[in-house]
Motif scaffolding. Structure first.
Motif, mmCIF file in Angstrom:
data_model
loop_
_atom_site.group_PDB
_atom_site.id
_atom_site.type_symbol
_atom_site.label_atom_id
_atom_site.label_comp_id
_atom_site.label_asym_id
_atom_site.label_seq_id
_atom_site.Cartn_x
_atom_site.Cartn_y
_atom_site.Cartn_z
ATOM 1 N N GLU A 128 0.834 -1.208 0.000
ATOM 2 C CA GLU A 128 0.000 0.000 0.000
ATOM 3 C C GLU A 128 0.867 1.256 0.000
ATOM 4 O O GLU A 128 0.596 2.210 -0.733
ATOM 5 C CB GLU A 128 -0.927 -0.010 1.211
ATOM 6 C CG GLU A 128 -1.854 1.179 1.262
ATOM 7 C CD GLU A 128 -2.755 1.153 2.481
ATOM 8 O OE1 GLU A 128 -3.234 2.241 2.868
ATOM 9 O OE2 GLU A 128 -2.971 0.070 3.053
ATOM 10 N N ARG A 131 2.359 1.721 -3.396
ATOM 11 C CA ARG A 131 1.343 2.197 -4.322
ATOM 12 C C ARG A 131 1.136 3.702 -4.153
ATOM 13 O O ARG A 131 1.026 4.453 -5.134
ATOM 14 C CB ARG A 131 0.033 1.441 -4.069
ATOM 15 C CG ARG A 131 -0.826 1.237 -5.254
ATOM 16 C CD ARG A 131 -2.004 0.324 -5.049
ATOM 17 N NE ARG A 131 -2.511 0.177 -3.698
ATOM 18 C CZ ARG A 131 -2.346 -0.938 -2.951
ATOM 19 N NH1 ARG A 131 -1.676 -1.963 -3.411
ATOM 20 N NH2 ARG A 131 -2.861 -1.003 -1.731
ATOM 21 N N LYS A 132 1.095 4.180 -2.904
ATOM 22 C CA LYS A 132 0.918 5.606 -2.639
ATOM 23 C C LYS A 132 2.108 6.399 -3.143
ATOM 24 O O LYS A 132 1.953 7.486 -3.700
ATOM 25 C CB LYS A 132 0.723 5.855 -1.146
ATOM 26 C CG LYS A 132 -0.634 5.444 -0.634
ATOM 27 C CD LYS A 132 -0.757 5.732 0.849
ATOM 28 C CE LYS A 132 -2.098 5.303 1.391
ATOM 29 N NZ LYS A 132 -2.227 5.546 2.839
ATOM 30 N N SER A 138 1.993 6.705 -6.914
ATOM 31 C CA SER A 138 0.955 7.603 -7.400
ATOM 32 C C SER A 138 1.292 9.073 -7.098
ATOM 33 O O SER A 138 0.834 9.963 -7.794
ATOM 34 C CB SER A 138 -0.401 7.231 -6.787
ATOM 35 O OG SER A 138 -0.415 7.494 -5.393
ATOM 36 N N ASN A 139 2.077 9.327 -6.058
ATOM 37 C CA ASN A 139 2.466 10.713 -5.711
ATOM 38 C C ASN A 139 3.769 11.136 -6.352
ATOM 39 O O ASN A 139 4.073 12.311 -6.356
ATOM 40 C CB ASN A 139 2.594 10.861 -4.191
ATOM 41 C CG ASN A 139 1.263 10.764 -3.488
ATOM 42 O OD1 ASN A 139 0.230 11.012 -4.085
ATOM 43 N ND2 ASN A 139 1.286 10.384 -2.222
#
Length: 52
Positions: free
Chosen positions: A43, A46-47, A50-51
């Protein structure tokens, strides 16, 4: 092929049983924690992707 344990058979066999149960519990808890931490790390990755 079990050795003769005499009057201590109950104590020895119950000690073995408790030890095996505790080892199984430790393995199960470790695997469960590993799965949870792996999920948390995925997780976070993934964050970050995406950032980033």
């Amino acid at each position: 092929m079990m050795p003769d344990l005499g009057k201590y058979a109950d104590a020895v066999l119950s000690s073995y049983a408790v030890s095996l149960v505790l080892l199984a519990l430790i393995v199960w808890l470790s695997l469960r924690r590993s799965k949870r931490i792996k999920s948390d790390l995925e997780e976070v990755e993934r964050k970050v992707k995406s950032n980033g």
